[in-house]
Design an enzyme around this catalytic site. Structure first.
Site, mmCIF file in Angstrom:
data_model
loop_
_atom_site.group_PDB
_atom_site.id
_atom_site.type_symbol
_atom_site.label_atom_id
_atom_site.label_comp_id
_atom_site.label_asym_id
_atom_site.label_seq_id
_atom_site.Cartn_x
_atom_site.Cartn_y
_atom_site.Cartn_z
ATOM 1 N N SER A 135 0.749 -1.133 -0.125
ATOM 2 C CA SER A 135 0.005 0.026 0.178
ATOM 3 C C SER A 135 0.984 1.118 0.009
ATOM 4 O O SER A 135 1.523 1.785 -1.059
ATOM 5 C CB SER A 135 -0.737 0.218 1.385
ATOM 6 O OG SER A 135 -1.862 1.061 1.022
ATOM 7 N N HIS A 170 -4.209 -1.669 -4.152
ATOM 8 C CA HIS A 170 -5.797 -1.892 -3.750
ATOM 9 C C HIS A 170 -6.513 -1.784 -4.924
ATOM 10 O O HIS A 170 -7.593 -1.116 -4.893
ATOM 11 C CB HIS A 170 -6.189 -0.964 -2.620
ATOM 12 C CG HIS A 170 -5.231 -1.050 -1.397
ATOM 13 N ND1 HIS A 170 -5.353 -2.170 -0.542
ATOM 14 C CD2 HIS A 170 -4.564 -0.177 -0.753
ATOM 15 C CE1 HIS A 170 -4.653 -2.045 0.378
ATOM 16 N NE2 HIS A 170 -3.988 -0.822 0.406
#
Length: 244
Positions: A135, A170
């Protein structure tokens, strides 16, 4: 915003769009196993850098539990959290893997620059240390990225520039990630780059993507390019990891 720091690096880097120990109920992860295999060592030295989460203690403990018995673990806490306290960041030069956690990409970049980590990390990977991150820990290596550091999703253009272009983690796992990223690449707000879904990762060697892997089926990894007034997705062949 600060101007982008473009410092191309040599070495191996693994960009996780999601997954790993932090998204596993029991801490096991085929991607993390793959990361350790990349070192070629039986018990590699792995340092977790949780700056993006404000050095969240629970996050760091989950890392230690997940890697216990198969790696020599350490945590670099730039916020001086106990029980780790402050350690000179040059200790990263002694690691086989530097694993960067998720959280706020913008905060990570500001704190790292204050502590001189960009130069240390560039030296480390040039000497053989594998750089990895999930991330925000994926975003930071690129020139630019899609981030929720400021609440709503927004483009961020001052990454480290160890890897060329932009990043979007994501990709299918969070609402609006795909739509917003395609729009920013289409308009030139973000440079062309790489979209990685949760439970997938993209490995780079000397700044060039060489392998896409996943620990769940149906998890895409894509190159996103401008295409006229729009953007197009060019999929990588994703290898399902053993044991996944």
């Amino acid at each position: 915003m600060l101007a982008t720091t473009t410092t191309r690096t040599t070495g191996t880097m693994l960009a996780l769009g999601g997954g790993g120990f932090s998204m596993s109920d029991d801490g096991t992860s085929a991607i993390d196993d793959h990361l350790l295999d990349l070192t070629g060592k039986g018990t590699p030295k792995v340092c977790f850098v949780p700056t993006a989460s404000g050095d969240d203690n629970g996050y760091a403990r989950r890392f230690e539990e997940a890697f216990a018995g198969r790696a020599e673990t350490s945590v670099l806490s730039l916020f001086c959290h106990e029980p780790w306290g402050y350690v000179d960041p040059t200790m990263l030069l002694e690691q086989d893997v530097v694993y960067v956690g998720g959280g706020s990409t913008a905060n990570l970049l500001d704190v790292w620059r204050r502590h001189g980590l960009p130069a240390i990390l560039a030296e480390a990977t040039a000497a053989g240390t594998v750089l990895a991150g999930i991330s925000a820990g994926m975003n930071c290596w690129f020139e630019a990225s899609s981030t929720d550091s400021f609440g709503p999703l927004a483009p961020l253009d001052d990454g480290l520039g160890f890897l060329p272009g932009s990043a979007c983690p994501h990709y299918l796992g969070e609402a609006d990630r795909r739509e917003s990223y395609l729009g920013w690449v289409a308009t030139g707000t973000l440079p062309e780059g790489y979209a990685v879904d949760e439970y997938a990762a993209l490995r780079f060697v000397d700044g060039v993507p060489v392998e896409a892997v996943s620990e769940q089926p149906g998890r895409p990894v894509l190159r996103v390019e401008r295409d006229g007034d729009g953007a197009r997705e060019v999929p990588f062949d994703v290898r399902r990891l053993p044991g996944a």
